[in-house]
Design a protein around this motif. Structure first.
Motif, PDB file in Angstrom:
ATOM      1  N   LEU A   8      -3.277   0.687  -8.912  1.00  0.00           N
ATOM      2  CA  LEU A   8      -2.488   1.236  -7.803  1.00  0.00           C
ATOM      3  C   LEU A   8      -3.399   1.689  -6.668  1.00  0.00           C
ATOM      4  N   ARG A   9      -4.511   2.343  -7.070  1.00  0.00           N
ATOM      5  CA  ARG A   9      -5.443   2.819  -6.036  1.00  0.00           C
ATOM      6  C   ARG A   9      -6.042   1.651  -5.253  1.00  0.00           C
TER       7      ARG A   9
ATOM      8  N   SER B  33       0.820  -1.200   0.000  1.00  0.00           N
ATOM      9  CA  SER B  33       0.000   0.000   0.000  1.00  0.00           C
ATOM     10  C   SER B  33       0.858   1.256   0.000  1.00  0.00           C
TER      11      SER B  33
ATOM     12  N   ILE C  30      -4.634  -1.281  -4.746  1.00  0.00           N
ATOM     13  CA  ILE C  30      -3.603  -1.828  -3.848  1.00  0.00           C
ATOM     14  C   ILE C  30      -3.477  -0.950  -2.610  1.00  0.00           C
ATOM     15  N   ALA C  31      -3.448   0.372  -2.833  1.00  0.00           N
ATOM     16  CA  ALA C  31      -3.298   1.298  -1.714  1.00  0.00           C
ATOM     17  C   ALA C  31      -4.467   1.156  -0.742  1.00  0.00           C
TER      18      ALA C  31
ATOM     19  N   LEU D  77       1.737   6.540  -6.965  1.00  0.00           N
ATOM     20  CA  LEU D  77       0.630   7.432  -7.322  1.00  0.00           C
ATOM     21  C   LEU D  77       1.039   8.885  -7.159  1.00  0.00           C
TER      22      LEU D  77
END
Lengths: 296, 265
Positions: free
Chosen positions: B5-6, A281, B8-9, A288
């Motif tokens: 990615l979002r 994360s 996973i985050a 990002l």
């Protein structure tokens, strides 16, 4: 807006890490364990030999200090501010906590640097101090993997080497080279350390022969002495070359309290999947953020 | 890419929140156990239950047992049969632990007869079926700490060290440890996980305690190792010899009316 949120989360994560590191005055620890411990296989093993503290009003006025101790983030300043008294630094002053572990509800094991490690403590008292801190004594096998990589002593230079010749204990973590492969300090020398295992009281010390010069007193089984043996590991401040990561004794019974005997505690590692997910994360957030910066 | 990615985050942050909740929860234990250092120790000596159809009709009951919330009413409703109360009735679950998987379950509840007549192997199986294990001697010791070391047993509230009759879990109100476990002293002597060479002597603890201490010597001829039982019992290992320091090993295939166990997780 979203970018600010991402940056805020990342900053918070870094701050948590930095706070943990600062709390123990050591490099940033493996995040899977609290700052007071190192990862050793499946357990978090205390980074330092334990200091023992009597915490007044542990369930009321000092409940938050006890929570910090149990989470591994209590500092010496926290202990001082709460009026905690350090025990076992200069003599057997654990009473009313008895040698058999009775009335020990107010003593807490704390893994912090630069304090006198707790000595003069029986196996029963050591176990109580760990339990009050949400921990336990490590098994001998857990201790072994925690100790691995600690230099096996030659002569003790009195400053950076493991304390094997000073004749008294040093403060925790004071000897900079006395660190194991996984970051635990003072596993060799300083105080010999109680571990959880019991055995019939050993009768002999044949050593390890050509395998190691370390102490090996786990041999024979006494038939007449009125106590079992509890294993001691690592050797102590007067053992010279006999101290070391293989040093083991089964000839000391768990009721004894000596100036050369202390301990450290262990607790279970958190579920590994969770730590990996969290790591992924943080990485994803970083990627990002970078992409956003580039595109703006 | 950004969506992945979002995801996973988000998953990781949710995991962090869950971990924090778990860390909080780890300071508590299921209802059938007390927190002792880093383990949840059964509050009561185990009672053993044969659960019919454990993976089908009674899957819910088994889940409750594993979560530590099964009651005696739940067990009765599921048609579970209690074992080890009056004799060695564990068969087909054998002394060696064979044929015990998914058959006998250890349950920590008050006011029932604790399981006796049970070998170390069977005890371990009953714990494992309930997603638990036998405690180590050290874990047992810290859980027992603070239990009154018996003087005479008054027959009502003191630890059951002299009743001459199979005890009931948690019936003796004063027989509780600092951390809230019942019957660690007396009741049935409790298997712990370690194995050792067979002992050759019982020298006791000298002036440290009048409890039994038989962890001495190491047989070179015995055809079996031993596993310690702890705490003493209501019968053979009873009286002043019982107590939080009492340790008496037996061969792991031995069973007796005064030997039982409790589990940890």
């Amino acid at each position: 807006m979203r970018q600010r949120t991402i940056q805020a989360v990342m900053a918070m994560t870094l701050m948590i890490g930095a706070a943990n590191a600062a709390a123990a005055d050591v490099p940033a620890p493996d995040a899977r364990c609290a700052a007071d411990a190192v990862v050793a296989g499946t357990v978090c093993l205390d980074r330092y030999e334990v200091s023992a503290w009597r915490v007044p009003d542990p369930n009321t006025a000092n409940a938050s200090l006890v929570a910090k101790i149990q989470l591994g983030s209590a500092t010496r300043g926290d202990l001082g501010a709460a009026g905690a008294t350090q025990l076992g630094g200069g003599g057997d002053d654990y009473a009313p906590c008895g040698d058999d572990g009775r009335n020990c509800g107010d003593i807490y094991a704390v893994s912090i640097p630069s304090v006198a490690p707790a000595a003069f403590i029986t196996w029963f008292q050591a176990q109580e101090a760990c339990a009050n801190s949400g921990k336990r004594l490590p098994s001998s096998a857990e201790w072994q993997i925690g100790a691995n990589g600690t230099p096996d002593p030659g002569p003790d230079d009195g400053t950076a080497d493991c304390n094997t010749a000073r004749g008294t204990a040093t403060l925790t973590g004071e000897r900079s080279r006395c660190a194991s492969a996984r970051g635990a300090r003072d596993m060799v020398g300083n105080l010999a350390e109680w571990v959880a295992d019991w055995t019939p009281l050993s009768t002999d010390c044949p050593g390890w022969a050509s395998f190691s010069g370390d102490l090996m007193c786990l041999a024979g089984a006494n038939e007449t002495k009125s106590a079992p043996g509890a294993l001691l590991r690592g050797g102590a401040f007067s053992d010279g070359a006999a101290a070391g990561p293989f040093a083991v004794s089964g000839d000391v019974d768990p009721t004894r309290a000596e100036d050369f005997i202390g301990f450290r505690c262990a607790r279970a590692l958190p579920e590994p999947g969770r730590a990996a997910q969290f790591g992924a994360s943080v990485t994803a957030l970083a990627v990002l953020a970078r992409r956003r910066r580039r595109s703006s | 890419m950004e969506t992945i990615l979002r995801a996973i985050a988000t998953a990781g942050l949710l995991a962090l929140v869950a971990s924090a909740a778990e860390a909080q929860a780890s300071l508590a234990c299921p209802a059938d156990a007390v927190l002792v250092g880093t383990v949840c120790m059964d509050t009561y000596e185990a009672s053993a239950w044969r659960v019919p159809s454990p993976t089908t009709a009674n899957a819910n009951l088994v889940a409750k047992i594993r979560q530590g919330t099964a009651t005696i009413a739940d067990l009765a409703a599921g048609g579970a049969a209690q074992l080890g109360t009056a004799g060695d009735d564990y068969a087909p679950c054998a002394d060696s632990g064979q044929n015990c998987a998914g058959d006998i379950y250890a349950v920590s509840i008050p006011s029932v007869a604790p399981a006796a007549f049970v070998t170390w192997f069977q005890a371990q199986e009953a714990c494992a079926n309930s997603n638990k294990r036998l405690p180590t001697g050290a874990e047992w010791q810290i859980a027992a700490s603070g239990t009154p070391d018996p003087g005479p047993d008054n027959g009502t509230t003191d630890c059951n060290t002299a009743s001459g009759a199979l005890p009931r879990t948690g019936d003796r109100a004063s027989c509780v440890s600092s951390r809230g476990a019942f019957d660690m002293v007396g009741g049935v002597a409790e298997w712990v996980s370690e194995w050792l060479p067979a002992e050759t002597a019982c020298p006791g603890w000298a002036s440290f305690s009048n409890d039994e201490m038989c962890l001495a010597g190491a047989s070179e001829t015995s055809f079996s190792p031993v596993a310690p039982t702890r705490g003493g019992a209501w019968a053979s290992l009873g009286g002043a010899k019982a107590g939080p320091l009492a340790i008496h090993p037996f061969a792991p295939f031995h069973s007796a009316a005064f030997i039982g166990f409790r589990c940890a997780r």
